[in-house]
Each structure stands twice: as C-alpha cells, then as structure tokens.
Design a protein around this motif. Structure first.
Motif, PDB file in Angstrom:
ATOM      1  N   PHE A  62       0.671  -1.154  -0.058  1.00 44.39           N
ATOM      2  CA  PHE A  62       0.044  -0.124   0.090  1.00 44.39           C
ATOM      3  C   PHE A  62       1.006   1.244   0.077  1.00 44.39           C
ATOM      4  O   PHE A  62       0.540   2.153  -0.864  1.00 44.39           O
ATOM      5  N   ILE A  63       1.775   1.395   0.767  1.00 43.52           N
ATOM      6  CA  ILE A  63       2.847   2.366   0.977  1.00 43.52           C
ATOM      7  C   ILE A  63       3.418   2.503  -0.173  1.00 43.52           C
ATOM      8  O   ILE A  63       3.794   3.733  -0.702  1.00 43.52           O
ATOM      9  N   VAL A  64       4.328   1.549  -0.668  1.00 47.50           N
ATOM     10  CA  VAL A  64       5.341   1.759  -1.787  1.00 47.50           C
ATOM     11  C   VAL A  64       4.887   1.815  -3.090  1.00 47.50           C
ATOM     12  O   VAL A  64       5.138   2.601  -3.760  1.00 47.50           O
ATOM     13  N   VAL A  65       3.625   0.960  -3.290  1.00 49.37           N
ATOM     14  CA  VAL A  65       3.157   0.899  -4.696  1.00 49.37           C
ATOM     15  C   VAL A  65       1.991   2.080  -4.795  1.00 49.37           C
ATOM     16  O   VAL A  65       1.896   3.102  -5.659  1.00 49.37           O
ATOM     17  N   LEU A  66       0.904   1.877  -4.118  1.00 53.56           N
ATOM     18  CA  LEU A  66      -0.125   2.447  -4.154  1.00 53.56           C
ATOM     19  C   LEU A  66       0.156   4.134  -3.986  1.00 53.56           C
ATOM     20  O   LEU A  66      -0.600   5.163  -4.371  1.00 53.56           O
ATOM     21  N   VAL A  67       0.708   4.554  -2.663  1.00 54.00           N
ATOM     22  CA  VAL A  67       1.097   5.820  -2.291  1.00 54.00           C
ATOM     23  C   VAL A  67       2.313   6.341  -2.980  1.00 54.00           C
ATOM     24  O   VAL A  67       2.099   7.437  -3.601  1.00 54.00           O
TER      25      VAL A  67
END
Length: 338
Positions: free
Chosen positions: A272-277
């Motif tokens: 969630f943090i690395v890819v989506l955000v």
C-alpha cells in the motif's frame, strides 16, 4: 493569401526565448509563409482558390468534427441492449448512416484540399532545401506529411464506422486534440515526459515482481480467488495477479487476500505504501508537473504576444508612458512595426 490558422500557428510556435531568436525564427518561418502565398496566387490565377484554400480546409475539418459529435450523441441516445444484442432503431441507424456519409464526403474533400493546398507547398520547400533532395525523396517526404496522413486515416476510420462497426466512429472525437491547443497539452503532458514515465513504469514492474515473489513463496494459499483457479499457482500467475488486482483495488493486493493479522500484515502495508502511495503519485507528479510547465509556457507566450512589440520587443507600458496621445503601443505596432 494567408489563412488565419497559418498566422496563428506562427504566433504560437515562434521561438520567444529572446528577441534575437524570435526575429531569426520569424525570418526562417517566413519562407514557408511566402511559399504558401505564392502557391495560393497560382490557385487564384487558375480560378480555383475560392474552393481550394487552407481556410476552407480549416472549416471542413471543424464541420467533420461537429458531425462526429452529433453522430455519437445519436448513438448514446438510441443504442440499447435490452434483448442481449446492442442495436438501434432502424430510423436511428439510417440517420447515423446519412450523417456519416456526409462526414465521409467532407473528409474526402478535406483530404483533396490537403493534396492541393498543403502538399505542393511542402514539396516546394523540400526542393529549395540546401540539402538537395532527389525527386523521389521529395515525393516520399511530401506523401508522409503527418497532417496529410492524418486526414487520410480520418477518412478510413469514417469508412470503418460505416461498413464495419459503429464503435469506430467514437474514435473521431479524438480529433479535438488536433483542433485545440489546450487538449493537445493534455496529451503532451504524457508524451513529452515519456522517457521518465517509461523508466518509472519499469521500476514499478520490478517492484511488483519482488512483491509477487514473496507472495508466491509464503502467502499463495491465502489469496481469495473465489471459485476460479488459484491466482498464484505459478510465479507468473502471481505476478499478473499482483500487478492487475494490486493496482486496481483501492487497498492493494490485500483486498484479494483472506483477512490476517500475522506476518502478512507487513506485506499488505508495504504494498500500500510503496506501490499505491509512493509509486502511483510519482507517475501523477510527472504528468501534472509537465502539464503545469506547458500551461506556464503557453501563458508566457500569450503575455509576450499581447504586451511586447514583436519586432523590437519593447513592452507596451514603455510606449504608453512615452506617447503624448492615448494607446501609444497600438499606434506603434500599427504604424512603426506592423
């Protein structure tokens, strides 16, 4: 003898980086303008300039775009799939066909206008080029002119929409990109930083592959595939699952996992943090930053056009303050540096 679109194109595209470059670029582009004027004079002498002119070509292209909008509005209004097959009433089909025949006729006329009005000017410019092109090169490069090819393709898409499938007619709405500078900037915001976007996407694929490897090795049995075959039965399938569902779902790959609170929580949060955000916002940032720079450049050109004399680059305010009568700047660009 010059069409308004030709003059607008010069005002928009001339190099305004400094006063010297502006005049040099204007002199270079004036050669093309001169060739267009001389060719239009020949058409006038032949008595066909009233029909074969760049102004008429511009009007014809706008008419085809208006027809494309009307046709697509009719398809939106009348296409239904109540019985399982997408159909329109017979009267709507006939109306769309009549309008599309009109569009094909105007598109064909536009294509002929391009061959008569635009192609000879391009060919003459190639013949006068110091490089010294052979005749076959002149013919080839003239035939491969992007705008001429564009209207040939436009006619072909209209024909496909008439005799193959109506969904081809929806593609004609993209003609607005050629018609309007602002919509073209939207496309250029993706095209210009293509190298940065390509490397960012490549990095994103590598990151997704790394995540999919850990998912395949340790959490493949926790993937909720519904009644279908397991999404992570192979590493390749697991990579496709992570890229497809992980980017489409709002919560990432965790939306397709059975709920868990153990070690997989780290994987879900990391995705969630690395890819989506981070990664997705890097892509958005590149596009938005490019669009902002294009808009700022456009505004700067508009300001330079309206507030500075094209020839001497002295600002409007200087003339207005120095003049003994009102509108000193307007008098200057009308009488001194027209």
């Amino acid at each position: 003898m010059l069409a308004k679109s030709t003059k607008d194109k010069l005002v928009l595209e001339v190099d305004r980086s400094n006063p010297e470059n502006k005049l040099i670029d204007f002199l270079i582009q004036s050669q093309d303008l001169y060739r267009e004027v001389k060719h239009q004079e020949k058409l006038t002498e032949m008595g066909i300039a009233a029909v074969f002119s760049k102004t008429n070509a511009d009007r014809a292209t706008w008419l085809t775009f208006i027809l494309a909008v009307i046709i697509n509005c009719l398809m939106i209004a009348y296409y239904t799939a109540v019985t399982g097959e997408a159909v329109m009433p017979d009267y709507a089909v006939d109306l769309v066909s009549y309008l599309n025949y009109a569009q094909m006729s105007i598109s064909f006329f536009t294509m002929i206008l391009m061959f008569v009005v635009r192609s000879p000017v391009i060919a003459q410019g190639l013949r006068e080029d110091p490089i010294g092109y052979y005749n076959w090169e002149v013919i080839l490069y003239t035939a491969l002119d992007p705008m001429t090819l564009y209207y040939v393709v436009y006619l072909g898409v209209s024909m496909l929409g008439q005799w193959v499938a109506h969904y081809y007619l929806a593609l004609l709405l993209l003609d607005i990109v050629v018609k309007d500078v602002t919509t073209a900037d939207v496309l250029n915001a993706v095209v210009q930083p293509r190298k940065q976007l390509m490397y960012a996407l490549l990095l994103g694929v590598f990151v997704c592959y790394i995540f999919s490897f850990y998912t395949f090795m340790y959490f493949r049995h926790q993937v909720d595939s519904g009644d279908l075959q397991n999404f992570c039965s192979t590493l390749f399938d697991c990579t496709k699952f992570c890229i497809s569902y992980g980017l489409q779902n709002g919560g990432g790959i965790s939306d397709n996992f059975y709920h868990a609170k153990g070690a997989r929580l780290i994987l879900d949060l990391a995705w969630f943090i690395v890819v989506l955000v981070v990664f997705i916002n890097i892509i958005f940032g590149i596009v938005i930053d490019t669009f902002s720079s294009l808009r700022a450049e456009k505004n700067a050109k508009a300001f330079n056009t309206s507030e500075f004399c094209f020839i001497c680059s002295i600002p409007r305010q200087t003339f207005d303050r120095s003049s003994d009568v009102p509108d000193g700047f307007k008098r200057h660009i009308k009488n001194d540096h027209n």
